[in-house]
Motif scaffolding. Structure first.
Motif, PDB file in Angstrom:
ATOM      1  N   UNK A 270      62.886  -3.916   4.034  1.00  0.00           N
ATOM      2  CA  UNK A 270      61.596  -3.578   3.413  1.00  0.00           C
ATOM      3  C   UNK A 270      60.464  -4.051   4.316  1.00  0.00           C
ATOM      4  N   UNK A 271      60.367  -3.448   5.502  1.00  0.00           N
ATOM      5  CA  UNK A 271      59.422  -3.958   6.491  1.00  0.00           C
ATOM      6  C   UNK A 271      57.973  -3.846   6.045  1.00  0.00           C
ATOM      7  N   UNK A 272      57.612  -2.767   5.343  1.00  0.00           N
ATOM      8  CA  UNK A 272      56.214  -2.612   4.919  1.00  0.00           C
ATOM      9  C   UNK A 272      55.804  -3.729   3.968  1.00  0.00           C
ATOM     10  N   UNK A 273      56.658  -4.019   2.987  1.00  0.00           N
ATOM     11  CA  UNK A 273      56.356  -5.087   2.038  1.00  0.00           C
ATOM     12  C   UNK A 273      56.372  -6.439   2.728  1.00  0.00           C
ATOM     13  N   UNK A 274      57.325  -6.635   3.622  1.00  0.00           N
ATOM     14  CA  UNK A 274      57.428  -7.871   4.387  1.00  0.00           C
ATOM     15  C   UNK A 274      56.157  -8.114   5.203  1.00  0.00           C
ATOM     16  N   UNK A 275      55.713  -7.094   5.909  1.00  0.00           N
ATOM     17  CA  UNK A 275      54.523  -7.223   6.742  1.00  0.00           C
ATOM     18  C   UNK A 275      53.275  -7.435   5.903  1.00  0.00           C
ATOM     19  N   UNK A 276      53.190  -6.736   4.768  1.00  0.00           N
ATOM     20  CA  UNK A 276      52.033  -6.912   3.879  1.00  0.00           C
ATOM     21  C   UNK A 276      51.949  -8.340   3.357  1.00  0.00           C
ATOM     22  N   UNK A 277      53.106  -8.935   3.063  1.00  0.00           N
ATOM     23  CA  UNK A 277      53.115 -10.310   2.568  1.00  0.00           C
ATOM     24  C   UNK A 277      52.606 -11.275   3.628  1.00  0.00           C
ATOM     25  N   UNK A 278      53.040 -11.078   4.871  1.00  0.00           N
ATOM     26  CA  UNK A 278      52.582 -11.952   5.950  1.00  0.00           C
ATOM     27  C   UNK A 278      51.091 -11.765   6.186  1.00  0.00           C
ATOM     28  N   UNK A 279      50.625 -10.517   6.173  1.00  0.00           N
ATOM     29  CA  UNK A 279      49.204 -10.245   6.374  1.00  0.00           C
ATOM     30  C   UNK A 279      48.368 -10.898   5.287  1.00  0.00           C
ATOM     31  N   UNK A 280      48.852 -10.835   4.044  1.00  0.00           N
ATOM     32  CA  UNK A 280      48.123 -11.477   2.961  1.00  0.00           C
ATOM     33  C   UNK A 280      48.068 -12.982   3.114  1.00  0.00           C
ATOM     34  N   UNK A 281      49.156 -13.566   3.579  1.00  0.00           N
ATOM     35  CA  UNK A 281      49.212 -15.010   3.804  1.00  0.00           C
ATOM     36  C   UNK A 281      48.245 -15.414   4.909  1.00  0.00           C
ATOM     37  N   UNK A 282      48.258 -14.641   6.001  1.00  0.00           N
ATOM     38  CA  UNK A 282      47.329 -14.930   7.093  1.00  0.00           C
ATOM     39  C   UNK A 282      45.892 -14.846   6.600  1.00  0.00           C
ATOM     40  N   UNK A 283      45.600 -13.800   5.832  1.00  0.00           N
ATOM     41  CA  UNK A 283      44.243 -13.626   5.326  1.00  0.00           C
ATOM     42  C   UNK A 283      43.777 -14.766   4.461  1.00  0.00           C
ATOM     43  N   UNK A 284      44.701 -15.407   3.742  1.00  0.00           N
ATOM     44  CA  UNK A 284      44.324 -16.533   2.887  1.00  0.00           C
ATOM     45  C   UNK A 284      44.019 -17.785   3.698  1.00  0.00           C
ATOM     46  N   UNK A 285      44.520 -17.824   4.938  1.00  0.00           N
ATOM     47  CA  UNK A 285      44.330 -19.003   5.791  1.00  0.00           C
ATOM     48  C   UNK A 285      43.281 -18.785   6.867  1.00  0.00           C
ATOM     49  N   UNK A 286      43.105 -17.537   7.268  1.00  0.00           N
ATOM     50  CA  UNK A 286      42.204 -17.208   8.360  1.00  0.00           C
ATOM     51  C   UNK A 286      41.142 -16.227   7.861  1.00  0.00           C
ATOM     52  N   UNK A 287      39.974 -16.713   7.451  1.00  0.00           N
ATOM     53  CA  UNK A 287      38.937 -15.822   6.910  1.00  0.00           C
ATOM     54  C   UNK A 287      38.531 -14.720   7.872  1.00  0.00           C
ATOM     55  N   UNK A 288      38.665 -14.946   9.156  1.00  0.00           N
ATOM     56  CA  UNK A 288      38.229 -13.949  10.138  1.00  0.00           C
ATOM     57  C   UNK A 288      39.274 -12.848  10.355  1.00  0.00           C
ATOM     58  N   UNK A 289      40.464 -12.994   9.737  1.00  0.00           N
ATOM     59  CA  UNK A 289      41.505 -11.988   9.914  1.00  0.00           C
ATOM     60  C   UNK A 289      41.008 -10.648   9.416  1.00  0.00           C
TER      61      UNK A 289
END
Length: 306
Positions: A270-289
Motif C-alpha cells: 500500500x505505497x500510496x497510504x504508506x507515503x501519505x502517512x510519512x508525509x503527514x508525519x513530516x508535516x507535523x514536525x516540519x512546518x516548512x514542508x
C-alpha cells in the motif's frame, strides 16, 4: 497535482571496516533528509516509489543496501553480527548534512531503535518504524526465513522466481517483471539465478542474535526521545495488537497508524497510504514542508489513526 518522479543519484559509502555500501540519493539539495533502512533480505529498491514521491515533494531521500544485501559488499568471511549493521546506520546518519528522519522497516527499524536509544545526541530527527516492534510475532518471522531459505539452488529463469514471489505474496495483484527482478537476483557460474543476499546471513549467528537483542531493544526504546511514528500493516503476522500496545506503553510519546489491507511488506502492499502517512508525519514536525498536492489524501483520511 501530479508529482513527477525524482531520479536517483547512485553513489557508495565506505564502512568503518572497509565495505562499500550501495546508496541512492534523491533530491540532494532537499530537506528534511529521510534515511531509508530496509528489512532483512530486502534491498534499497523496496523504497523506490516512496522515496521518489517524497523527493518530488522536497525531501532529500537517501536509501542504501545493507552489508550483505543487494549491490553492497559482503563480509569476506561471512561472519555477520548485529553491531556492525548498527554502526553502518550510525555512520550513514552522521554523514548527512543534517540529522535525518529514519524510515526503518523490520530489521532497519530495530537498528534505528538501538541507535536512537543509545546514542546522544540522537543521530535522528525522528523515527518511522515500519511494521516492527521490540517484540515480534515469531510465526511471522519464521515465515520470512522459510522463504529466504527455500531455494538454495536458485531458479532456472526469472519467470520461475516471479512464480515463487507470487506464491509468497498472494496479496499482490501483479507479478514482478524480469526488469523488476534483475536487481534482486544474481546469475551464478552455473547459470542459475539466486537471491541477492549473502547466504552466510542465514547460516551464521545473526538470526539468533536478533532474539538475544530483545532486552537491548526494550532498553533502547525506553530511552528514545525523538518523535516516533509506528506504521503497522492490518494483516501483518510480525506485528500484532499486543506488540503494538506494549511498544506504545514503552514509548508513550509515539504515534501509531495502521495501514488497511497491508501485510508486513507494507510499502509494497500500500505505497500510496504508506507515503501519505510519512508525509503527514513530516508535516507535523516540519512546518516548512510543502503542502500536499491537490487530491492527495492525508494520513488520517487513508489510515486508521488514533
Amino acid at each position: 497535482m501530479r508529482m513527477e518522479s525524482s531520479p536517483s543519484n547512485r553513489t557508495s559509502f565506505n564502512t568503518a571496516d572497509g565495505l562499500s555500501l550501495a546508496v541512492d540519493v534523491r533530491h540532494p539539495s532537499g530537506e528534511p533528509t529521510l534515511l531509508f533502512a530496509h528489512g532483512f533480505g530486502q534491498t534499497r529498491g523496496a523504497w523506490n516509489a516512496a522515496a521518489a514521491t517524497l523527493a518530488a515533494r522536497g525531501c532529500r531521500c537517501v536509501s542504501f543496501d545493507s552489508r550483505g544485501h543487494g549491490e553492497s559488499a559482503r563480509v569476506p568471511n561471512g561472519d555477520y553480527h548485529m553491531q556492525p549493521f548498527v554502526d553502518d546506520l550510525l555512520a550513514l546518519a552522521h554523514a548527512q548534512p543534517q540529522p535525518p528522519m529514519l524510515v526503518g522497516a523490520s530489521m532497519g527499524g530495530l537498528l534505528g531503535l538501538v541507535a536512537a536509544g543509545e546514542v546522544r545526541p540522537s543521530p535522528f530527527r525522528a523515527l518511522v518504524l515500519v511494521d516492527i516492534t521490540p517484540r515480534w510475532e515469531t510465526a511471522g518471522v519464521e515465515r520470512i526465513l522459510a522463504f529466504m531459505q527455500a531455494h538454495p539452488d536458485g531458479f532456472a529463469s526469472y519467470a520461475e522466481a516471479a512464480e515463487q514471489i507470487a506464491a509468497y505474496l498472494p496479496q499482490r495483484r501483479e507479478r514482478k517483471s524480469e526488469q523488476q527482478l534483475r536487481p534482486l537476483l544474481r546469475e551464478g557460474a552455473d547459470g542459475r539465478l539466486r537471491w541477492h543476499w549473502d547466504p552466510a546471513l542465514l547460516a551464521g549467528e545473526l538470526i539468533s542474535e536478533c532474539e538475544r537483542y530483545q532486552p537491548r531493544l526494550f532498553e533502547a526504546a525506553a530511552k528514545v526521545e525523538v518523535p516516533v511514528l509506528l506504521l503497522s500493516g492490518e494483516r501483518s503476522d510480525v506485528v500484532s495488537q499486543s506488540t503494538v500496545e506494549e511498544f506504545l506503553a514503552l514509548v508513550p510519546h509515539a504515534r501509531h497508524a495502521e495501514v488497511p489491507g497491508a501485510t508486513h511488506m507494507l510499502a509494497g502492499d500500500a505505497n500510496d497510504a504508506f507515503t501519505a502517512a510519512i508525509a503527514g508525519f513530516i508535516g507535523s514536525l516540519e512546518p516548512a514542508f510543502r503542502p500536499r498536492g491537490e487530491g492527495e489524501a492525508t494520513c488520517h483520511e487513508v489510515l486508521k489513526c488514533p
